[in-house]
Motif scaffolding. Structure first.
Motif, PDB file in Angstrom:
ATOM      1  N   ALA A  25       0.771  -1.221  -0.127  1.00 57.97           N
ATOM      2  CA  ALA A  25       0.046   0.047   0.020  1.00 57.97           C
ATOM      3  C   ALA A  25       0.847   1.407  -0.013  1.00 57.97           C
ATOM      4  CB  ALA A  25      -0.902   0.094   1.084  1.00 57.97           C
ATOM      5  N   TRP A  29       0.879   4.179  -2.819  1.00 56.81           N
ATOM      6  CA  TRP A  29       0.545   5.507  -2.786  1.00 56.81           C
ATOM      7  C   TRP A  29       1.679   6.353  -2.969  1.00 56.81           C
ATOM      8  CZ3 TRP A  29      -4.291   6.519  -2.855  1.00 56.81           C
ATOM      9  CH2 TRP A  29      -5.354   5.549  -2.398  1.00 56.81           C
ATOM     10  N   ASN A  37      -1.778   7.639   4.058  1.00 57.01           N
ATOM     11  CA  ASN A  37      -2.910   6.866   3.149  1.00 57.01           C
ATOM     12  C   ASN A  37      -2.845   5.322   3.588  1.00 57.01           C
ATOM     13  OD1 ASN A  37      -3.456   9.307   1.726  1.00 57.01           O
ATOM     14  ND2 ASN A  37      -2.279   8.936   0.090  1.00 57.01           N
ATOM     15  N   SER A  40      -4.436   4.895   6.870  1.00 53.82           N
ATOM     16  CA  SER A  40      -5.870   5.054   6.778  1.00 53.82           C
ATOM     17  C   SER A  40      -6.689   3.955   6.242  1.00 53.82           C
ATOM     18  CB  SER A  40      -6.242   6.389   6.258  1.00 53.82           C
ATOM     19  OG  SER A  40      -5.740   7.282   6.947  1.00 53.82           O
ATOM     20  N   MET A  41      -6.006   3.458   4.963  1.00 56.81           N
ATOM     21  CA  MET A  41      -6.711   2.461   4.525  1.00 56.81           C
ATOM     22  C   MET A  41      -6.868   1.205   5.263  1.00 56.81           C
ATOM     23  SD  MET A  41      -5.802   0.658   0.738  1.00 56.81           S
ATOM     24  CE  MET A  41      -4.825  -0.206   1.358  1.00 56.81           C
ATOM     25  N   GLU A  44      -9.518   1.227   7.940  1.00 55.44           N
ATOM     26  CA  GLU A  44     -10.834   1.182   7.526  1.00 55.44           C
ATOM     27  C   GLU A  44     -11.066  -0.099   7.073  1.00 55.44           C
ATOM     28  OE1 GLU A  44     -13.575   3.226   7.504  1.00 55.44           O
ATOM     29  OE2 GLU A  44     -12.193   4.730   9.070  1.00 55.44           O
ATOM     30  N   VAL A  45     -10.024  -0.713   6.277  1.00 53.33           N
ATOM     31  CA  VAL A  45     -10.484  -1.928   5.404  1.00 53.33           C
ATOM     32  C   VAL A  45     -10.111  -3.316   6.171  1.00 53.33           C
ATOM     33  CG1 VAL A  45     -10.122  -2.961   3.341  1.00 53.33           C
ATOM     34  CG2 VAL A  45     -10.236  -0.508   3.462  1.00 53.33           C
TER      35      VAL A  45
END
Length: 85
Positions: A25, A29, A37, A40-41, A44-45
């Motif tokens: 990731a 990014w 980023n 954060s991803m 959430e995921v």
């Protein structure tokens, strides 16, 4: 939308093992806010907290986004822009 999401997922999954790691990731990014980023991803995921994101987790996240009222066409445009880099 699902086809583009799969392409997006596969683009991030650099070693094509079916999961996205934090390192993958961050690499995806790039230099600008890559760790922010990526973190954060993952917050959430990554539902099971195993520090990797499966296709099922990724798809579920985006289905929840659509279900919460976001316009699918606008999401399609965003995903396409992310695919382009």
């Amino acid at each position: 939308l699902e086809g583009n999401l799969l392409a997006f997922f596969q683009k991030m999954d650099r070693n094509q093992d079916g999961t996205i790691t934090r390192d993958e990731a961050v690499t995806f990014w790039g230099k600008n806010f890559a760790k922010v980023n990526a973190n954060s991803m993952f917050n959430e995921v990554d539902e099971n907290g195993d520090n990797s994101i499966s296709w099922a987790e990724f798809l579920t996240f985006w289905q929840n986004v659509v279900g919460s009222g976001y316009d699918e066409e606008e999401l399609q445009e965003e995903v396409e822009m992310m695919l382009e880099g």
